[in-house]
Scaffold this motif. Structure first.
Motif, mmCIF file in Angstrom:
data_model
loop_
_atom_site.group_PDB
_atom_site.id
_atom_site.type_symbol
_atom_site.label_atom_id
_atom_site.label_comp_id
_atom_site.label_asym_id
_atom_site.label_seq_id
_atom_site.Cartn_x
_atom_site.Cartn_y
_atom_site.Cartn_z
ATOM 1 N N GLY A 20 28.191 -8.084 -4.477
ATOM 2 C CA GLY A 20 27.472 -6.407 -4.151
ATOM 3 C C GLY A 20 27.823 -5.363 -5.132
ATOM 4 O O GLY A 20 28.090 -5.849 -6.477
ATOM 5 N N SER A 21 27.227 -4.357 -5.292
ATOM 6 C CA SER A 21 27.199 -2.916 -5.660
ATOM 7 C C SER A 21 29.004 -2.414 -6.182
ATOM 8 O O SER A 21 29.766 -2.005 -5.074
ATOM 9 N N PRO A 22 28.347 -1.651 -7.125
ATOM 10 C CA PRO A 22 30.695 -1.399 -7.346
ATOM 11 C C PRO A 22 30.332 0.217 -6.128
ATOM 12 O O PRO A 22 31.129 0.783 -5.933
ATOM 13 N N ILE A 23 29.298 0.762 -5.650
ATOM 14 C CA ILE A 23 29.204 2.298 -5.022
ATOM 15 C C ILE A 23 29.040 1.697 -3.271
ATOM 16 O O ILE A 23 29.904 2.262 -2.527
ATOM 17 N N ALA A 24 28.958 0.524 -2.943
ATOM 18 C CA ALA A 24 29.252 -0.278 -1.696
ATOM 19 C C ALA A 24 30.217 -0.471 -1.569
ATOM 20 O O ALA A 24 31.250 -0.182 -0.462
#
Length: 134
Positions: A20-24
């Motif tokens: 997944g993305s870093p922000i998630a």
């Protein structure tokens, strides 16, 4: 918030871009940190406690949009005191501190289905005590 940032910093090596993305990933850590902090506060409610902790009443959701204190607070406290001690503890832990039915089941040594029924009946009793308003 600081605790969430520390956890993110300490676990930075665990991040896997393929999942997944870093922000998630950071949001998930922050969310779990907030839930943990909220649940730690629930320890002030004891299954054997006969008194309703005053600080728990202060933490009840305030639905007043004008910024005034929720006028049903004292009435709600009175209605909660009318519940059996273990039922009052279950309601407070579930609805003020976010405990799951599974956690309540372990804490009160009862099946999850029984916890669900107790919570439902307790809410119905509180609604009736408060005058049946929706």
């Amino acid at each position: 918030m600081q605790e969430a940032f520390v956890r993110i910093w300490n676990r930075a090596g665990d991040f896997d871009r393929s999942l997944g993305s870093p922000i998630a990933w950071m949001t998930t850590i922050a969310r779990h940190t907030a839930i943990d902090a909220r649940r730690r506060g629930a320890e002030s409610v004891s299954a054997a406690s006969a008194e309703l902790a005053p600080e728990l009443i202060d933490n009840l959701a305030d639905p007043a949009t004008t910024g005034e204190r929720f006028s049903a607070g004292p009435r709600l406290a009175s209605c909660l005191e009318g519940l059996e001690v273990d039922r009052r503890g279950m309601v407070m832990l579930a609805y003020c501190h976010g405990w799951s039915r599974e956690e309540l089941s372990q804490r009160f040594d009862r099946p999850v289905a029984t916890i669900k029924t107790i919570l439902r009946r307790s809410l119905m009793a509180l609604k009736e005590c408060l005058g049946g308003r929706d």
